[in-house]
Design an enzyme around this catalytic site. Structure first.
Site, short mmCIF file in Angstrom:
data_model
loop_
_atom_site.label_atom_id
_atom_site.label_comp_id
_atom_site.label_asym_id
_atom_site.label_seq_id
_atom_site.Cartn_x
_atom_site.Cartn_y
_atom_site.Cartn_z
N LYS A 123 -0.04 4.22 -0.46
CA LYS A 123 -0.47 5.56 0.30
C LYS A 123 -0.39 6.72 -0.59
CE LYS A 123 -0.13 3.43 4.58
NZ LYS A 123 -0.15 3.49 6.03
N ASN B 197 0.90 -1.07 -0.05
CA ASN B 197 0.09 0.21 0.21
C ASN B 197 0.88 1.25 0.07
OD1 ASN B 197 -1.73 2.06 0.43
ND2 ASN B 197 -2.31 1.41 2.54
N GLY C 166 2.10 2.37 10.81
CA GLY C 166 3.12 3.45 10.55
C GLY C 166 3.78 3.81 11.79
N GLU D 283 -5.45 -5.12 10.35
CA GLU D 283 -4.60 -4.02 10.56
C GLU D 283 -4.83 -3.27 11.79
OE1 GLU D 283 -2.37 -2.73 6.73
OE2 GLU D 283 -4.12 -1.50 6.85
N HIS E 117 -9.55 0.83 4.35
CA HIS E 117 -8.23 1.24 5.15
C HIS E 117 -8.51 2.14 6.15
CE1 HIS E 117 -4.44 2.40 6.04
NE2 HIS E 117 -3.80 1.55 5.65
N GLU F 11 -6.92 4.47 7.33
CA GLU F 11 -6.60 6.01 7.13
C GLU F 11 -7.97 6.59 6.24
OE1 GLU F 11 -3.15 5.49 5.31
OE2 GLU F 11 -2.00 5.01 7.23
N SER G 295 3.19 -2.03 10.40
CA SER G 295 4.53 -1.92 10.55
C SER G 295 5.24 -3.38 10.28
CB SER G 295 5.00 -1.55 11.83
OG SER G 295 4.45 -0.37 12.37
P1 PGA Z 1 2.57 0.36 7.50
O1 PGA Z 1 1.27 0.77 7.01
O2 PGA Z 1 3.44 -0.90 7.12
O3 PGA Z 1 3.46 1.52 7.37
O4 PGA Z 1 2.56 0.32 9.02
C1 PGA Z 1 0.52 -0.48 6.91
C2 PGA Z 1 -0.68 -0.07 6.04
O5 PGA Z 1 -1.22 1.09 6.38
O6 PGA Z 1 -1.44 -0.83 5.27
#
Ligand code: PGA
Length: 258
Positions: free
Chosen positions: A15, A13, A177, A171, A99, A101, A217
Site C-alpha cells: 500500500k 501489498n 485491515g 479479499e 484492489h 481500496e 488480515s
Molecule cells: P490486510 O490487507 O492484510 O492488512 O488485511 C490485505 C490487502 O489489502 O490486500
C-alpha cells in the site's frame, strides 16, 4: 489438475508505505529468512517510487516485484498515472488490479478492471485481480452474486487462451485491515464460487489452473489453516507483510500444506 499442481503464491501489498530505502532494507532482512523456500512463489508489490530499487535488489533472487495499480493505456495525457509499458520497462512482472481500496477511494469499477486486465495480459504482466464482497452484501446473502458479477465483467471479451497467468485474489472487504479474518471455510466456499464461475466463462482447464489467493488480515498464525485448503492457492497480505519477520513467517507457515 490436482489442486496441489497450482504453486502457492504469497504476495505482499505494501500500500502507501515504505520509501525506497525502507523497501530495500526490508529485502536485506527478508532474503535470509526465506532462503529455504521453494514451495511458494513470492511477490512484493511496493509503492511506485520503490519499484526500481526493489527490482534491482531482487535481481537473481526468487522474489518477483509487482505494481499495485496501472493505467490500461501505454501513454497519454493522464496526470499521475503509470502505464503498463512503464512497468515492464523497469522490470516489474506483476500488477494488482481492482484492489478494494482502489474501488472504494479511486472510483475503480468492474469495467476499468476489465480494461486493466486486458492490458496487463497483452503486456505479459501477471495480473492479480482483486474481488470481494462488502459486509452488508455478505449479510444479505449476496456474496455469490457479487463475486460472480465481478469475475464475469473482469473477464469480459478475453480469449480463455490468454488467461494462462491470471491470478485472482478473494479479499472480503470486511476482512481487510480489520483483524477480522474470514474463517478458512468462508474463504474456501468463496473460492469455490469463483472457480466455478471461471469454469463457466473460460472452461475447466482455465479454472483448474488459475490460482485464487485469499486476502484480508492474513497473519502468521492463520496462514497455515487458510492455505491448507484445496481451493486456496496462497495469500495477498497487507499489514503483516510490512515486517520481514512476519511476512517470512507467513510464507513458512503457508507452505506447511505443500
Ligand atoms: P490486510 O490487507 O492484510 O492488512 O488485511 C490485505 C490487502 O489489502 O490486500
Amino acid at each position: 489438475m490436482a489442486p496441489n499442481m497450482r504453486k502457492l503464491l504469497i504476495a505482499a501489498n505494501w500500500k502507501m508505505y515504505k520509501t525506497p530505502a525502507e523497501s530495500t532494507a526490508f529485502l536485506t532482512s527478508f532474503f535470509p529468512l526465506i532462503k529455504k523456500n521453494e514451495a511458494a512463489e513470492v511477490v512484493l508489490c511496493p509503492a511506485m517510487t520503490s519499484l526500481p530499487a526493489l527490482v534491482d535488489a531482487a535481481r537473481g533472487k526468487s522474489v518477483a516485484i509487482g505494481a499495485q495499480n496501472m493505467h490500461w493505456l501505454n501513454e497519454g495525457a493522464y496526470t499521475g498515472e503509470t502505464s503498463p509499458t512503464m512497468l515492464t520497462a523497469i522490470g516489474a512482472t506483476h500488477v494488482l488490479i481492482g484492489h478494494s481500496e482502489r474501488r472504494q477511494y479511486f472510483n475503480e469499477t468492474d469495467t476499468t478492471v476489465n480494461l486493466k486486465l486486458k492490458s496487463a495480459l497483452a503486456h505479459s504482466l501477471v495480473p492479480i485481480v482483486c474481488v470481494g464482497e462488502h459486509l452488508n452484501e455478505r449479510e444479505q446473502n449476496l456474496t455469490a452474486d457479487v463475486l460472480n458479477l465481478q469475475v464475469s465483467v473482469a473477464l469480459e471479451g478475453i480469449d480463455p487462451d490468454a488467461l494462462g497467468t491470471l491470478v485472482i485474489a478473494y479479499e472480503p472487504v470486511w476482512a481487510i485491515g480489520t483483524g477480522r479474518t474470514a474463517t478458512p471455510q468462508i474463504a474456501e466456499d468463496a473460492h469455490k464460487i469463483i472457480r466455478a464461475r471461471l469454469a463457466a466463462i473460460a472452461g475447466s482447464h482455465v479454472a483448474d489452473a488459475t490460482r485464487i489467493l485469499y486476502g484480508g488480515s492474513v497473519k502468521p498464525d492463520n496462514a497455515t489453516n487458510l492455505c491448507c485448503l484445496d481451493d486456496i492457492d496462497g495469500a495477498l497480505v497487507g499489514g503483516a507483510s510490512l515486517d520481514p519477520d512476519s511476512f517470512a513467517q507467513i510464507i513458512i507457515n503457508a507452505t506447511h500444506r505443500a
